[in-house]
Design a protein around this motif. Structure first.
Motif, PDB file in Angstrom:
ATOM      1  N   TRP A  21      82.786  40.778  11.009  1.00 39.31           N
ATOM      2  CA  TRP A  21      82.638  40.863  12.251  1.00 39.31           C
ATOM      3  C   TRP A  21      83.677  41.418  13.004  1.00 39.31           C
ATOM      4  N   SER A  22      85.153  41.043  12.533  1.00 42.57           N
ATOM      5  CA  SER A  22      86.269  41.568  13.409  1.00 42.57           C
ATOM      6  C   SER A  22      86.355  43.228  12.823  1.00 42.57           C
TER       7      SER A  22
ATOM      8  N   TYR B 205      88.693  35.304  17.212  1.00 41.37           N
ATOM      9  CA  TYR B 205      87.593  35.016  16.099  1.00 41.37           C
ATOM     10  C   TYR B 205      88.337  33.951  15.163  1.00 41.37           C
TER      11      TYR B 205
ATOM     12  N   PHE C   7      83.225  44.865  15.310  1.00 41.82           N
ATOM     13  CA  PHE C   7      83.371  44.633  16.625  1.00 41.82           C
ATOM     14  C   PHE C   7      84.461  45.121  17.259  1.00 41.82           C
TER      15      PHE C   7
ATOM     16  N   CYS D 180      82.331  32.618  19.206  1.00 41.00           N
ATOM     17  CA  CYS D 180      81.437  33.406  18.377  1.00 41.00           C
ATOM     18  C   CYS D 180      81.222  33.128  16.932  1.00 41.00           C
ATOM     19  N   ILE D 181      82.238  32.537  16.049  1.00 40.25           N
ATOM     20  CA  ILE D 181      81.747  32.036  14.775  1.00 40.25           C
ATOM     21  C   ILE D 181      81.372  30.767  14.608  1.00 40.25           C
TER      22      ILE D 181
ATOM     23  N   ALA E 181      75.833  38.511   7.168  1.00 31.57           N
ATOM     24  CA  ALA E 181      76.874  39.009   8.202  1.00 31.57           C
ATOM     25  C   ALA E 181      76.759  40.105   8.792  1.00 31.57           C
TER      26      ALA E 181
ATOM     27  N   PRO F 131      82.228  36.216   7.118  1.00 31.66           N
ATOM     28  CA  PRO F 131      81.943  36.943   8.576  1.00 31.66           C
ATOM     29  C   PRO F 131      82.990  37.137   9.356  1.00 31.66           C
TER      30      PRO F 131
ATOM     31  N   MET G 261      74.072  40.609  17.148  1.00 35.67           N
ATOM     32  CA  MET G 261      75.021  40.519  17.994  1.00 35.67           C
ATOM     33  C   MET G 261      75.201  41.742  19.102  1.00 35.67           C
TER      34      MET G 261
ATOM     35  N   ALA H 187      75.513  40.887  12.762  1.00 32.43           N
ATOM     36  CA  ALA H 187      76.314  41.624  13.621  1.00 32.43           C
ATOM     37  C   ALA H 187      75.584  42.708  14.347  1.00 32.43           C
TER      38      ALA H 187
ATOM     39  N   TRP I  81      77.498  31.578  15.570  1.00 31.49           N
ATOM     40  CA  TRP I  81      76.602  32.702  14.888  1.00 31.49           C
ATOM     41  C   TRP I  81      76.582  32.073  13.321  1.00 31.49           C
TER      42      TRP I  81
ATOM     43  N   ASP J  74      84.478  35.063  22.446  1.00 32.23           N
ATOM     44  CA  ASP J  74      85.168  35.565  21.144  1.00 32.23           C
ATOM     45  C   ASP J  74      85.318  34.173  20.210  1.00 32.23           C
TER      46      ASP J  74
END
Lengths: 127, 130
Positions: free
Chosen positions: B79-80, B107, B83, B43-44, A111, B75, A118, A115, B47, B40
């Protein structure tokens, strides 16, 4: 089915769902706090001569932020059924704890690697 | 039915939607949801299949089941955090990332939609195969 069985079947799942909800809400809240500190987004919060970021406590105790906090809470509420649905296929794993932990660590590493990609591609638009 | 990774219908839909958004929607609507939150939202679902495909490729995923709970939640949280908190706060990438709490909501919503879809799609296929 005894109460013990129900507890053993649902207890961990509900606990996971709650902790996911709280984590997601907290991330959203910290994010909102950072965003709140940007005077161009919330100019009424700022004395432009002294750009002082409110403390986290000031942020969450301010009446002006009730709507923001509700949205953050909603993010956590959305995460609750997500965890419940995705974990519906859980069965008692015979894998050792170390194996399960390793699988989670591998997912986390991938992950983070994703990232990095990304961020390079800037797909989750930073606006 | 095994998870189809880069041939998963939701992944393909999200990829198509990304390009449609980029090439068409953003030109039609000069601001709003398509500029700020659509990426957004997808996104998940976009990805995670790529991430799991990479894991499978290097043999660090031992099965072809649809994404597990941990493969969605980890994730989502990482990711939260990266980002919406880490990159905006540190300005490591030149200040191009801006914190937005609505992004975290989208997300989570995208992940929920993905989890529902994958459960329904692969559950249905498993039933059909019996």
């Amino acid at each position: 089915m005894s109460i013990k069985d129900v507890m053993s079947r649902w207890g961990l799942r509900v606990l996971m769902c709650l902790s996911t909800s709280v984590t997601v809400s907290f991330i959203a809240l910290v994010c909102a706090w950072q965003q709140y500190g940007r005077w161009e987004l919330f100019p009424w919060n700022w004395n432009k001569d002294e750009k002082v970021l409110p403390t986290f406590w000031e942020f969450i105790s301010s009446e002006d932020t009730a709507g923001i906090q509700t949205t953050c809470l909603l993010a956590g509420v959305v995460a609750f059924p997500l965890c419940l649905i995705a974990s519906s296929a859980w069965r008692k794993s015979r894998a050792p704890f170390a194996g399960v932990l390793l699988a989670h660590v591998i997912t986390a590493v991938f992950a983070i690697a994703a990232a990095v990609w990304m961020a390079a591609l800037h797909l989750p638009s930073g606006h | 039915m095994p998870f189809r990774y880069l041939r998963d219908p939701l992944f393909i839909f999200c990829m198509a939607l990304y390009f449609v958004n980029r090439l068409i929607f953003k030109k039609i609507w000069p601001s709003g949801f398509v500029h700020e939150h659509l990426n957004d939202l997808i996104c998940i679902p976009f990805w995670v299949p790529i991430m799991l495909f990479a894991q499978r490729l290097v043999r660090l995923r031992a099965h072809d089941d649809p994404p597990l709970a941990s493969e969605l939640i980890i994730p989502l949280v990482i990711w939260s955090f990266i980002f919406e908190i880490l990159l905006p706060a540190t300005q490591w990438l030149g200040g191009s990332f801006v914190a937005d709490y609505w992004d975290v909501f989208y997300y989570a919503l995208g992940t929920l939609v993905g989890a529902l879809w994958w459960r329904w799609w692969y559950g249905r296929r498993a039933t059909d195969a019996r």
